[in-house]
Design an enzyme around this catalytic site. Structure first.
Site, PDB file in Angstrom:
ATOM      1  N   HIS A 119     -27.785 -11.094  13.178  1.00 19.65           N
ATOM      2  CA  HIS A 119     -26.674 -10.548  13.955  1.00 19.65           C
ATOM      3  C   HIS A 119     -27.187  -9.297  14.683  1.00 19.65           C
ATOM      4  CE1 HIS A 119     -22.888  -8.330  14.542  1.00 19.65           C
ATOM      5  NE2 HIS A 119     -22.266  -9.499  14.417  1.00 19.65           N
ATOM      6  N   ASP A 195     -28.578  -7.665   4.787  1.00 23.84           N
ATOM      7  CA  ASP A 195     -27.257  -7.661   5.410  1.00 23.84           C
ATOM      8  C   ASP A 195     -26.394  -8.684   4.665  1.00 23.84           C
ATOM      9  OD1 ASP A 195     -25.039  -8.043   6.933  1.00 23.84           O
ATOM     10  OD2 ASP A 195     -26.097  -8.379   8.824  1.00 23.84           O
ATOM     11  N   LYS A 221     -14.469  -8.409   5.828  1.00 25.50           N
ATOM     12  CA  LYS A 221     -14.849  -9.829   5.707  1.00 25.50           C
ATOM     13  C   LYS A 221     -14.653 -10.319   4.275  1.00 25.50           C
ATOM     14  CE  LYS A 221     -18.442  -9.603   9.279  1.00 25.50           C
ATOM     15  NZ  LYS A 221     -17.796 -10.166  10.454  1.00 25.50           N
ATOM     16  N   CYS A 362     -22.598 -12.568  18.594  1.00 21.11           N
ATOM     17  CA  CYS A 362     -23.470 -11.386  18.440  1.00 21.11           C
ATOM     18  C   CYS A 362     -24.837 -11.795  17.904  1.00 21.11           C
ATOM     19  CB  CYS A 362     -22.829 -10.331  17.542  1.00 21.11           C
ATOM     20  SG  CYS A 362     -21.221  -9.804  18.124  1.00 21.11           S
TER      21      CYS A 362
HETATM   22  N1  C6P Z   1     -19.960 -10.724  12.352  1.00 21.48           N
HETATM   23  C1  C6P Z   1     -18.764 -12.577  13.300  1.00 21.48           C
HETATM   24  O1  C6P Z   1     -17.787 -13.096  13.842  1.00 21.48           O
HETATM   25  P1  C6P Z   1     -19.101  -5.437  11.354  1.00 21.48           P
HETATM   26  O2  C6P Z   1     -18.666  -5.824  12.731  1.00 21.48           O
HETATM   27  O3  C6P Z   1     -19.878  -4.149  11.356  1.00 21.48           O
HETATM   28  O4  C6P Z   1     -18.017  -5.477  10.354  1.00 21.48           O
HETATM   29  O5  C6P Z   1     -20.116  -6.574  10.866  1.00 21.48           O
HETATM   30  C2  C6P Z   1     -21.292  -6.753  11.595  1.00 21.48           C
HETATM   31  C3  C6P Z   1     -22.025  -7.953  11.091  1.00 21.48           C
HETATM   32  C4  C6P Z   1     -23.250  -7.768  10.487  1.00 21.48           C
HETATM   33  N2  C6P Z   1     -23.939  -8.808  10.001  1.00 21.48           N
HETATM   34  C5  C6P Z   1     -23.475 -10.058  10.059  1.00 21.48           C
HETATM   35  C6  C6P Z   1     -24.280 -11.169   9.479  1.00 21.48           C
HETATM   36  C7  C6P Z   1     -22.236 -10.299  10.655  1.00 21.48           C
HETATM   37  O6  C6P Z   1     -21.783 -11.543  10.718  1.00 21.48           O
HETATM   38  C8  C6P Z   1     -21.498  -9.233  11.192  1.00 21.48           C
HETATM   39  C9  C6P Z   1     -20.179  -9.455  11.883  1.00 21.48           C
HETATM   40  C10 C6P Z   1     -18.700 -11.122  12.931  1.00 21.48           C
HETATM   41  O7  C6P Z   1     -19.795 -13.216  13.066  1.00 21.48           O
HETATM   42  C11 C6P Z   1     -18.266 -10.282  14.091  1.00 21.48           C
HETATM   43  S1  C6P Z   1     -19.430 -10.292  15.409  1.00 21.48           S
END
Ligand code: C6P
Length: 407
Positions: A119, A195, A221, A362
């Site tokens: 990501h 991650d 999440k 992303c």
């Molecule tokens: N992925 C998805 O729809 P945040 O936005 O900081 O809470 O999480 C970032 C992030 C980091 N690592 C992984 C593997 C992720 O999947 C995500 C967030 C969401 O896939 C929003 S783009």
């Protein structure tokens, strides 16, 4: 009847007579009433600025915040509560490691190894470090099933100073072999940044067992509110790292020209913290423990197999990554429908009440590697049901016909 319907009011919502089928859980999960109530209760009865006031209300808010930290510590089996830092989200946690560890401990000529499926939140921070420090990004490329073959893992070598890897890919759903990656990284003296944003909602994360150096995730999440995230870091590393953000409550002493900093975890928690979010995260952990990872895994495995099976029977649908359910495959299904833009697929499904995500998720370097600009993505959670999958499959079947294309 969905056994979780009473716990998640939004799952019972209807629009134009159609029930919500929520299949965008990798983006964010829905929140159970117990989490909503815990946050509500905190703001009704216990809100004060933590770690500052010497009055009962502030002491209570501080206790709730620190209890939440302990609850996270136990959940991920960290050795000490001071190794658990609260952030806004996984992105901020990963940036903290990049700015504070990467900018100080990565040097010219070092290599940073990472799967191309990362990501952007676990890729851009390392791009920034590599550019600033003259280090090199070394990408590991998955095979057609989304797995990292031996030849790619072999890229972790003597020059590797850091490995950044998602436990679970947010596009392919692959569960990466973290223990094997850590073994290889530590053998060459590299640190591992895990991650866990897409793993901890679905699988237990034991940071001691995995022996990762850092682990990042987002509360939203895993049933908790938005705006609260976690960074786990090994105490000895966190102690060596300079603060990421500076400001209130992260200091020991400040003079006009200099400052010394507070011990962990306060050193990394500048400014007023999100106590309500931490309380919500703790309530989310309690809820997850009540459901149990065994149930979560079993339910999702069944739903994934059912969905993949159904999708395989629909012509013109391509699924990316592993097309079979299994231990190394989480309930994230990226797919495309021949001749239809993913945004159109998503809009058509939405008209049937089905919420999926469409876009690059992303993960643009992965999109390029897969030879696409975008995909559709259905992502499951334990509160989904086979009935949800049936509605999704029925809607997906109609997509090409809806646009006047052959079915
Ligand atoms: N992925 C998805 O729809 P945040 O936005 O900081 O809470 O999480 C970032 C992030 C980091 N690592 C992984 C593997 C992720 O999947 C995500 C967030 C969401 O896939 C929003 S783009």
């Amino acid at each position: 009847m969905n056994p979780y319907l009473n716990d998640f009011p939004v799952l019972g919502e209807k629009r134009d007579g159609k029930r919500l089928v929520y299949l965008d859980n990798a983006a964010t999960t829905q929140k159970p009433l117990s989490v909503i109530q815990a946050v509500d209760e905190y703001y009704r009865r216990s809100n004060a600025n933590p770690h500052r006031g010497l009055y009962e209300l502030s002491i209570r808010a501080t206790k709730m915040y620190e209890d939440a930290r302990e609850s996270v510590r136990a959940f991920i089996n960290a050795g000490k509560a001071c190794e658990v830092l609260f952030t806004r989200n996984a992105s901020e946690s990963l940036n903290l490691v990049a700015y504070s560890y990467g900018m100080n401990f990565i040097h010219e000529g070092d290599e940073i190894a990472l799967p191309v499926s990362e990501h952007h939140s676990n890729l851009l921070p390392w791009q920034m470090v590599a550019k600033a420090k003259g280090a090199k990004l070394v990408y590991l490329y998955p095979d057609s099933c989304g797995r990292l073959p031996e030849r790619e893992l072999n890229k972790i070598g003597p020059k590797t100073a850091l490995v950044a890897v998602a436990h679970v890919s947010n596009v392919l759903g692959t569960v990466y072999p973290v223990q094997e990656i850590v073994r290889r990284a530590h053998a060459v003296g590299a640190v591992v940044v895990l991650d866990c944003a897409q793993s901890i909602p679905h699988y237990p994360v034991d940071v001691k067992k995995l022996d990762v150096d850092f682990a990042a995730f987002s509360g939203h999440k895993m049933l908790a509110p938005m705006g609260i995230g976690v960074l786990y870091g090994k105490e000895e590393l966190l102690n060596q790292m300079p603060p990421f953000l500076t400001g209130g409550e992260m200091i020991e002493y400040v003079s006009e020209q200099n400052a010394t900093f507070a011990p962990l975890p306060q050193k990394f928690e500048a400014g007023t913290q999100n106590v309500g979010g931490a309380v919500g995260l703790s309530a989310a952990i309690d809820y997850m423990k009540k459901v149990g990872y065994d149930t979560i895994i079993k339910t999702e495995e069944d739903l994934l197999a059912y969905a993949l099976d159904g999708m395989a029977k629909i012509p013109h649908v391509t699924v990316y990554g592993d097309t079979k359910a299994g231990e190394q495959r989480c309930g994230v299904i990226s797919f495309n429908v021949d001749g239809v833009h993913p945004h159109d697929v998503s809009s058509i499904l939405d008209s049937d009440g089905v919420a999926i995500r469409a876009g690059h998720h992303c993960a643009q370097p992965l999109m390029k590697y897969l030879g696409v600009n975008a995909t559709c993505r259905a992502s499951l959670y334990f509160y989904n049901t086979r009935e949800d999958i049936d509605v999704f499959l029925a809607s997906l079947k109609k997509v090409r016909g809806w646009l006047g294309l052959g079915t």
